[in-house]
Write a protein that holds these residues in place. Structure first.
Motif, PDB file in Angstrom:
ATOM      1  N   PRO A   1      19.767   7.048  -0.018  1.00  0.00           N
ATOM      2  CA  PRO A   1      21.105   7.105  -0.609  1.00  0.00           C
ATOM      3  C   PRO A   1      22.217   7.333   0.405  1.00  0.00           C
ATOM      4  O   PRO A   1      23.343   6.859   0.211  1.00  0.00           O
ATOM      5  N   VAL A   2      21.938   8.055   1.480  1.00  0.00           N
ATOM      6  CA  VAL A   2      22.951   8.264   2.511  1.00  0.00           C
ATOM      7  C   VAL A   2      23.343   6.931   3.142  1.00  0.00           C
ATOM      8  O   VAL A   2      24.516   6.657   3.404  1.00  0.00           O
ATOM      9  N   LEU A   3      22.365   6.070   3.358  1.00  0.00           N
ATOM     10  CA  LEU A   3      22.641   4.765   3.947  1.00  0.00           C
ATOM     11  C   LEU A   3      23.299   3.828   2.932  1.00  0.00           C
ATOM     12  O   LEU A   3      24.123   2.990   3.306  1.00  0.00           O
ATOM     13  N   ARG A   4      22.941   3.982   1.671  1.00  0.00           N
ATOM     14  CA  ARG A   4      23.602   3.167   0.649  1.00  0.00           C
ATOM     15  C   ARG A   4      25.093   3.496   0.579  1.00  0.00           C
ATOM     16  O   ARG A   4      25.920   2.625   0.354  1.00  0.00           O
ATOM     17  N   GLN A   5      25.428   4.766   0.802  1.00  0.00           N
ATOM     18  CA  GLN A   5      26.843   5.145   0.789  1.00  0.00           C
ATOM     19  C   GLN A   5      27.565   4.599   2.027  1.00  0.00           C
ATOM     20  O   GLN A   5      28.774   4.345   1.985  1.00  0.00           O
ATOM     21  N   LEU A   6      26.835   4.420   3.125  1.00  0.00           N
ATOM     22  CA  LEU A   6      27.450   3.871   4.332  1.00  0.00           C
ATOM     23  C   LEU A   6      27.772   2.389   4.186  1.00  0.00           C
ATOM     24  O   LEU A   6      28.730   1.900   4.796  1.00  0.00           O
ATOM     25  N   ALA A   7      27.000   1.656   3.401  1.00  0.00           N
ATOM     26  CA  ALA A   7      27.117   0.198   3.340  1.00  0.00           C
ATOM     27  C   ALA A   7      28.539  -0.283   3.040  1.00  0.00           C
ATOM     28  O   ALA A   7      29.042  -1.183   3.734  1.00  0.00           O
ATOM     29  N   PRO A   8      29.253   0.272   2.047  1.00  0.00           N
ATOM     30  CA  PRO A   8      30.627  -0.194   1.809  1.00  0.00           C
ATOM     31  C   PRO A   8      31.553   0.076   2.993  1.00  0.00           C
ATOM     32  O   PRO A   8      32.443  -0.736   3.286  1.00  0.00           O
ATOM     33  N   THR A   9      31.340   1.177   3.692  1.00  0.00           N
ATOM     34  CA  THR A   9      32.156   1.494   4.868  1.00  0.00           C
ATOM     35  C   THR A   9      31.913   0.469   5.969  1.00  0.00           C
ATOM     36  O   THR A   9      32.851   0.020   6.630  1.00  0.00           O
ATOM     37  N   VAL A  10      30.659   0.091   6.174  1.00  0.00           N
ATOM     38  CA  VAL A  10      30.335  -0.935   7.175  1.00  0.00           C
ATOM     39  C   VAL A  10      31.066  -2.235   6.858  1.00  0.00           C
ATOM     40  O   VAL A  10      31.663  -2.866   7.740  1.00  0.00           O
ATOM     41  N   ARG A  11      31.037  -2.634   5.584  1.00  0.00           N
ATOM     42  CA  ARG A  11      31.672  -3.893   5.198  1.00  0.00           C
ATOM     43  C   ARG A  11      33.199  -3.812   5.320  1.00  0.00           C
ATOM     44  O   ARG A  11      33.835  -4.711   5.889  1.00  0.00           O
ATOM     45  N   GLU A  12      33.783  -2.746   4.800  1.00  0.00           N
ATOM     46  CA  GLU A  12      35.243  -2.641   4.770  1.00  0.00           C
ATOM     47  C   GLU A  12      35.838  -2.431   6.153  1.00  0.00           C
ATOM     48  O   GLU A  12      36.948  -2.885   6.429  1.00  0.00           O
ATOM     49  N   CYS A  13      35.116  -1.747   7.029  1.00  0.00           N
ATOM     50  CA  CYS A  13      35.641  -1.436   8.362  1.00  0.00           C
ATOM     51  C   CYS A  13      35.050  -2.327   9.452  1.00  0.00           C
ATOM     52  O   CYS A  13      35.404  -2.169  10.627  1.00  0.00           O
ATOM     53  N   ASP A  14      34.163  -3.225   9.059  1.00  0.00           N
ATOM     54  CA  ASP A  14      33.535  -4.161   9.998  1.00  0.00           C
ATOM     55  C   ASP A  14      32.878  -3.409  11.157  1.00  0.00           C
ATOM     56  O   ASP A  14      33.115  -3.690  12.328  1.00  0.00           O
ATOM     57  N   LEU A  15      32.034  -2.439  10.821  1.00  0.00           N
ATOM     58  CA  LEU A  15      31.372  -1.617  11.827  1.00  0.00           C
ATOM     59  C   LEU A  15      30.182  -2.364  12.414  1.00  0.00           C
ATOM     60  O   LEU A  15      29.431  -3.035  11.700  1.00  0.00           O
ATOM     61  N   GLU A  16      29.993  -2.210  13.711  1.00  0.00           N
ATOM     62  CA  GLU A  16      28.931  -2.916  14.422  1.00  0.00           C
ATOM     63  C   GLU A  16      27.605  -2.171  14.310  1.00  0.00           C
ATOM     64  O   GLU A  16      27.548  -0.947  14.457  1.00  0.00           O
ATOM     65  N   GLN A  17      26.547  -2.915  14.105  1.00  0.00           N
ATOM     66  CA  GLN A  17      25.216  -2.334  13.991  1.00  0.00           C
ATOM     67  C   GLN A  17      24.811  -1.610  15.271  1.00  0.00           C
ATOM     68  O   GLN A  17      24.155  -0.564  15.229  1.00  0.00           O
ATOM     69  N   ASP A  18      25.206  -2.150  16.413  1.00  0.00           N
ATOM     70  CA  ASP A  18      24.808  -1.581  17.702  1.00  0.00           C
ATOM     71  C   ASP A  18      25.226  -0.122  17.841  1.00  0.00           C
ATOM     72  O   ASP A  18      24.512   0.672  18.458  1.00  0.00           O
ATOM     73  N   LEU A  19      26.358   0.247  17.271  1.00  0.00           N
ATOM     74  CA  LEU A  19      26.833   1.622  17.398  1.00  0.00           C
ATOM     75  C   LEU A  19      25.878   2.603  16.723  1.00  0.00           C
ATOM     76  O   LEU A  19      25.610   3.692  17.238  1.00  0.00           O
ATOM     77  N   PHE A  20      25.337   2.217  15.570  1.00  0.00           N
ATOM     78  CA  PHE A  20      24.387   3.080  14.872  1.00  0.00           C
ATOM     79  C   PHE A  20      23.008   3.023  15.526  1.00  0.00           C
ATOM     80  O   PHE A  20      22.294   4.031  15.576  1.00  0.00           O
ATOM     81  N   ASP A  21      22.652   1.846  16.045  1.00  0.00           N
ATOM     82  CA  ASP A  21      21.380   1.746  16.775  1.00  0.00           C
ATOM     83  C   ASP A  21      21.356   2.685  17.978  1.00  0.00           C
ATOM     84  O   ASP A  21      20.323   3.272  18.314  1.00  0.00           O
ATOM     85  N   ARG A  22      22.508   2.816  18.641  1.00  0.00           N
ATOM     86  CA  ARG A  22      22.578   3.703  19.803  1.00  0.00           C
ATOM     87  C   ARG A  22      22.383   5.164  19.399  1.00  0.00           C
ATOM     88  O   ARG A  22      21.764   5.946  20.143  1.00  0.00           O
ATOM     89  N   LEU A  23      22.863   5.553  18.232  1.00  0.00           N
ATOM     90  CA  LEU A  23      22.644   6.918  17.761  1.00  0.00           C
ATOM     91  C   LEU A  23      21.155   7.183  17.524  1.00  0.00           C
ATOM     92  O   LEU A  23      20.642   8.256  17.855  1.00  0.00           O
TER      93      LEU A  23
END
Length: 290
Positions: free
Chosen positions: A85-107
């Motif tokens: 559920p934490v990741l499901r809540q992130l999904a709209p933020t990724v879409r609306e803010c055009d966040l790059e996958q690489d940034l989360f992969d680095r974490l």
């Protein structure tokens, strides 16, 4: 837990999460933001905190759980529904803010590195770790506010790496007792500090000298990135000013210990944070250093 991921907590709105969020540098000035930005940052913070908690506190095979978490994160960019559920809540933020996958992969990669690397020979090696563990957060925050200029990302990296270093200098004894040493080994040798001294109740004379040196280096790195505030406007400016103010207040608290980060409290004060934040926001354009 109904979900397949065995992670430390269930949802980003849990009381424990909110309490930890208030205690750390990430959400500085968060409550002053409009709801849209605030919720985006909450969702990002929740995922970053979950990744760290998995790497630091999860029972069982942490590497396997981090890999599973990364696979679940991948589903967001594949257009699929994440399990947790934490990741499901992130999904709209990724879409609306055009966040790059690489940034989360680095974490995730930073926490995988923590499972097998517990010492860093040089400051440059440690900063390489910060590029995984800290710098992505600043870049994500900038993207939440629609800022994507490369020179702003470079300045943000300096601020975030400095914040990571300052956090390590607050937690020297705690990290040592957990089996990790973030002080560069070459610096320990240069200042004549035996690693065992990091577990003492009070810092030795040599360790105090070393810590003053490390605090000064982290503070200089922070100030080299502080001009980022002058590049920003509106809510982005307020939020990044909060990061810089938090770093300055933390550096002040560390310096007040005289380098005895083992025996004295190095927590920043609210008054110090407010003073630095006000000073940053009121400083004439073009002058963002101390």
């Amino acid at each position: 837990m109904a979900d397949s991921l065995s992670l430390p907590w269930d949802a980003p709105d849990s009381l424990a999460h909110r309490q930890r969020e208030r205690a750390e540098n990430f959400p500085v000035a968060l409550r002053a933001l409009p709801r849209r930005h605030r919720e985006h940052l909450h969702s990002v913070y929740a995922v970053a905190r979950m990744i760290d908690d998995t790497g630091d506190e999860a029972e069982g095979d942490r590497k396997a759980q981090l890999q599973e978490l990364r696979t679940d994160l991948d589903r967001i960019w594949l257009g699929e529904r994440p399990t947790h559920p934490v990741l499901r809540q992130l999904a709209p933020t990724v879409r609306e803010c055009d966040l790059e996958q690489d940034l989360f992969d680095r974490l995730v990669e930073a926490n995988l590195q923590d499972q097998q690397v517990s010492r860093y020979a040089t400051l440059e090696e440690l900063l390489g770790y910060c590029r995984l563990s800290a710098d992505p957060i600043g870049r994500i925050v900038l993207r939440v506010f629609g800022v994507d200029e490369p020179h702003c990302a470079v300045l943000s990296d300096r601020v975030c790496s400095a914040l990571q270093l300052l956090e390590h200098w607050q937690d020297v004894r705690e990290d040592f007792l957990a089996g990790r040493v973030y002080l560069p080994l070459e610096d320990l040798a240069a200042f004549g500090v035996d690693e065992k001294a990091l577990g003492a109740q009070v810092a030795s004379k040599h360790l105090r000298r070393l810590m003053r040196h490390e605090i000064d280096c982290a503070r200089a790195l922070l100030e080299s990135g502080a001009p980022l505030v002058g590049e920003l406007h509106g809510w982005a400016r307020l939020s990044v000013a909060g990061f810089v103010a938090g770093g300055r207040a933390t550096a002040d608290a560390l310096l007040r210990t005289g380098g005895d980060v083992l025996g004295q409290d190095a927590s920043p004060t609210r008054a110090g944070l407010a003073r630095h934040l006000t000073g940053i926001l009121l400083r004439p354009s073009g002058r963002w250093w101390a």
